[in-house]
Motif scaffolding. Structure first.
Motif, PDB file in Angstrom:
ATOM      1  N   THR A 169       0.687  -1.257  -0.022  1.00 14.43           N
ATOM      2  CA  THR A 169      -0.058  -0.005   0.153  1.00 14.43           C
ATOM      3  C   THR A 169       0.936   1.308   0.000  1.00 14.43           C
ATOM      4  O   THR A 169       0.209   2.336  -0.555  1.00 14.43           O
ATOM      5  N   LEU A 170       2.151   1.333   0.369  1.00 16.23           N
ATOM      6  CA  LEU A 170       2.840   2.646   0.569  1.00 16.23           C
ATOM      7  C   LEU A 170       4.342   2.115   0.075  1.00 16.23           C
ATOM      8  O   LEU A 170       4.897   0.929   0.020  1.00 16.23           O
ATOM      9  N   ILE A 171       4.764   3.459  -0.326  1.00 15.98           N
ATOM     10  CA  ILE A 171       6.393   3.425  -0.806  1.00 15.98           C
ATOM     11  C   ILE A 171       7.150   2.931   0.611  1.00 15.98           C
ATOM     12  O   ILE A 171       6.924   3.078   1.650  1.00 15.98           O
TER      13      ILE A 171
ATOM     14  N   LEU B 106       6.340  -3.424  -5.810  1.00 16.03           N
ATOM     15  CA  LEU B 106       5.338  -2.539  -5.298  1.00 16.03           C
ATOM     16  C   LEU B 106       3.949  -3.113  -5.974  1.00 16.03           C
ATOM     17  O   LEU B 106       4.148  -3.526  -7.028  1.00 16.03           O
ATOM     18  N   HIS B 107       3.095  -3.215  -4.975  1.00 11.21           N
ATOM     19  CA  HIS B 107       1.504  -3.439  -5.647  1.00 11.21           C
ATOM     20  C   HIS B 107       1.187  -2.021  -6.292  1.00 11.21           C
ATOM     21  O   HIS B 107       1.466  -0.915  -6.201  1.00 11.21           O
ATOM     22  N   GLU B 108       0.458  -2.048  -7.496  1.00  5.04           N
ATOM     23  CA  GLU B 108      -0.038  -1.183  -8.352  1.00  5.04           C
ATOM     24  C   GLU B 108      -0.721  -0.135  -7.344  1.00  5.04           C
ATOM     25  O   GLU B 108      -0.875   0.839  -7.530  1.00  5.04           O
ATOM     26  N   ASN B 109      -1.367  -0.414  -6.184  1.00  4.50           N
ATOM     27  CA  ASN B 109      -2.060   0.386  -5.268  1.00  4.50           C
ATOM     28  C   ASN B 109      -1.223   1.446  -4.904  1.00  4.50           C
ATOM     29  O   ASN B 109      -1.700   2.600  -4.582  1.00  4.50           O
ATOM     30  N   VAL B 110       0.264   1.275  -4.754  1.00  3.96           N
ATOM     31  CA  VAL B 110       0.920   2.162  -4.413  1.00  3.96           C
ATOM     32  C   VAL B 110       1.138   3.627  -5.124  1.00  3.96           C
ATOM     33  O   VAL B 110       1.267   4.757  -4.805  1.00  3.96           O
ATOM     34  N   LEU B 111       0.988   3.217  -6.210  1.00  2.32           N
ATOM     35  CA  LEU B 111       0.708   4.281  -7.334  1.00  2.32           C
ATOM     36  C   LEU B 111      -0.352   5.448  -7.165  1.00  2.32           C
ATOM     37  O   LEU B 111      -0.259   6.677  -7.579  1.00  2.32           O
ATOM     38  N   TYR B 112      -1.310   4.740  -6.489  1.00  2.99           N
ATOM     39  CA  TYR B 112      -2.656   5.506  -6.729  1.00  2.99           C
ATOM     40  C   TYR B 112      -3.276   5.968  -5.297  1.00  2.99           C
ATOM     41  O   TYR B 112      -4.306   6.463  -5.524  1.00  2.99           O
TER      42      TYR B 112
ATOM     43  N   LEU C 246       7.519   9.653  -6.207  1.00  3.74           N
ATOM     44  CA  LEU C 246       7.946   8.584  -7.632  1.00  3.74           C
ATOM     45  C   LEU C 246       8.792   8.964  -8.551  1.00  3.74           C
ATOM     46  O   LEU C 246       9.543   8.222  -9.134  1.00  3.74           O
ATOM     47  N   ASP C 247       9.066  10.147  -8.627  1.00  5.65           N
ATOM     48  CA  ASP C 247      10.232  10.706  -9.266  1.00  5.65           C
ATOM     49  C   ASP C 247      11.567  10.343  -8.734  1.00  5.65           C
ATOM     50  O   ASP C 247      12.589   9.661  -9.259  1.00  5.65           O
TER      51      ASP C 247
ATOM     52  N   ALA D 255       8.252   2.599 -16.503  1.00  7.06           N
ATOM     53  CA  ALA D 255       7.601   3.578 -17.509  1.00  7.06           C
ATOM     54  C   ALA D 255       6.257   4.008 -16.734  1.00  7.06           C
ATOM     55  O   ALA D 255       5.842   4.998 -16.998  1.00  7.06           O
ATOM     56  N   LEU D 256       5.368   3.030 -15.986  1.00  6.54           N
ATOM     57  CA  LEU D 256       4.314   3.130 -15.253  1.00  6.54           C
ATOM     58  C   LEU D 256       4.641   4.093 -14.308  1.00  6.54           C
ATOM     59  O   LEU D 256       3.839   5.032 -13.840  1.00  6.54           O
ATOM     60  N   ILE D 257       5.589   4.144 -13.452  1.00  4.26           N
ATOM     61  CA  ILE D 257       6.020   4.939 -12.240  1.00  4.26           C
ATOM     62  C   ILE D 257       6.213   6.334 -12.698  1.00  4.26           C
ATOM     63  O   ILE D 257       5.650   7.183 -12.136  1.00  4.26           O
ATOM     64  N   GLU D 258       7.014   6.451 -13.889  1.00  2.00           N
ATOM     65  CA  GLU D 258       7.228   7.845 -14.538  1.00  2.00           C
ATOM     66  C   GLU D 258       5.768   8.477 -14.917  1.00  2.00           C
ATOM     67  O   GLU D 258       5.611   9.568 -14.850  1.00  2.00           O
ATOM     68  N   SER D 259       4.925   7.572 -15.593  1.00  2.00           N
ATOM     69  CA  SER D 259       3.663   8.055 -16.065  1.00  2.00           C
ATOM     70  C   SER D 259       2.598   8.463 -15.077  1.00  2.00           C
ATOM     71  O   SER D 259       2.170   9.558 -15.007  1.00  2.00           O
ATOM     72  N   ALA D 260       2.908   7.878 -13.837  1.00  2.00           N
ATOM     73  CA  ALA D 260       1.906   8.376 -12.660  1.00  2.00           C
ATOM     74  C   ALA D 260       2.660   9.650 -12.038  1.00  2.00           C
ATOM     75  O   ALA D 260       1.789  10.445 -11.774  1.00  2.00           O
ATOM     76  N   ALA D 261       3.934   9.826 -12.116  1.00  2.00           N
ATOM     77  CA  ALA D 261       4.457  10.834 -11.523  1.00  2.00           C
ATOM     78  C   ALA D 261       3.966  12.049 -12.502  1.00  2.00           C
ATOM     79  O   ALA D 261       3.705  13.186 -11.817  1.00  2.00           O
TER      80      ALA D 261
END
Length: 277
Positions: A106-108, A160-166, A179-180, A261-267
């Motif tokens: 759930t968290l970084i 990281l679960h995808e949860n963490v990004l959102y 995220l950066d 790529a997904l982490i950078e997109s979310a950032a």
């Protein structure tokens, strides 16, 4: 207690342990057998390489008949309110590990957190504490991350679960910065991060966070954590099960390249959101 003074105190613990053991005419192996650890562990305690858990210190007192001195020293040294009692030993072990493998649902993870993200997490969990308390927690968390900058830093794998990004911890600007930072560490090859996507469905460690640690001259350990407690595990059979669970997580995760790529997109999405608020 500052890191330097804490280390000096552990060195005193080790020197005193060696003195009392030799006065009792016991080898490291003999003492280890009586307190249910290896002789090598006793040697690591004496050299302040590894810190004994409280129950081991209590057994040492019983065997050497020292009137509780090692228990008292151990309690004093682990009495750092910046860490929960169940987590203090984990902090010590992280600094000695040659490899750390972590799953964050759930968290970084703390080792990757920025100051602002850590501050937001701390306030969310402790809404009535003082600013000074919050800053102590944040400082301690950033100090822990120093092991990733050391020349002898451990290999660090993170799923990281995808949860963490959102989950928007601290707001869009904080998330973008966080995220950066993760992306930068990935590009600099200081950490290998993989995302476990929602499409993976049920997975092997869905009940909480998991951390595995390997060491140069000691058996591996596992640490599991839920919202209010954590457990450090060193039983070989249990650690083996935890390692298998982590292998299954990695098998279900996206590749590091796709994850980056997904982490950078979310950032970038958070950055755009922050610029419009």
């Amino acid at each position: 207690m500052a890191n330097g003074s804490r280390q000096a105190a552990w060195e005193f613990f080790g020197a005193e342990l060696k003195r009392r053991r030799e006065e009792a005419g016991m080898t490291q192996s003999a003492l280890g057998t009586l307190v249910f650890v290896s002789g090598g562990y006793i040697g690591q305690f004496e050299q302040a390489i590894r810190k004994p858990q409280l129950d081991v210190a209590q057994r040492i007192d019983q065997v050497l008949q020292t009137g509780g001195i090692f228990e008292r020293m151990c309690r004093k040294l682990i009495d750092d309110n910046r860490y929960a009692d169940y987590f203090a030993a984990v902090v010590e072990l992280e600094a000695q590990a040659t490899r750390i493998c972590e799953f964050a649902p759930t968290l970084i993870p703390g080792l990757l957190q920025t100051a602002e993200y850590a501050r937001a997490v701390t306030v969310a969990a402790n809404p009535f504490v003082t600013d000074a308390y919050v800053e102590d927690i944040v400082t301690a968390r950033l100090e822990r991350s120093g092991i990733l900058k050391d020349a002898t830093r451990p290999e660090y794998w993170v799923v990281l679960h995808e949860n963490v990004l959102y989950i928007p911890v601290g707001g869009p600007a904080t998330m973008a910065q966080q995220l950066d930072q993760v992306a930068t560490l990935m590009r600099e090859r200081q950490v290998l991060v993989m995302l476990l996507p929602y499409e993976a469905g049920a997975h092997a460690a869905m009940l909480g966070a998991l951390k595995l640690m390997d060491f140069e001259d000691a058996p591996p350990t596992a640490y599991t954590e839920t919202s209010f407690s954590g457990t450090l595990l060193d039983d070989p059979a249990v650690v083996k099960r935890a390692q298998r669970a982590y292998d299954l997580l990695r098998g279900a995760a996206l590749s590091p390249k796709v994850s980056l790529a997904l982490i950078e997109s979310a950032a970038e999405d958070y950055r755009r959101c922050a610029s419009t608020t």
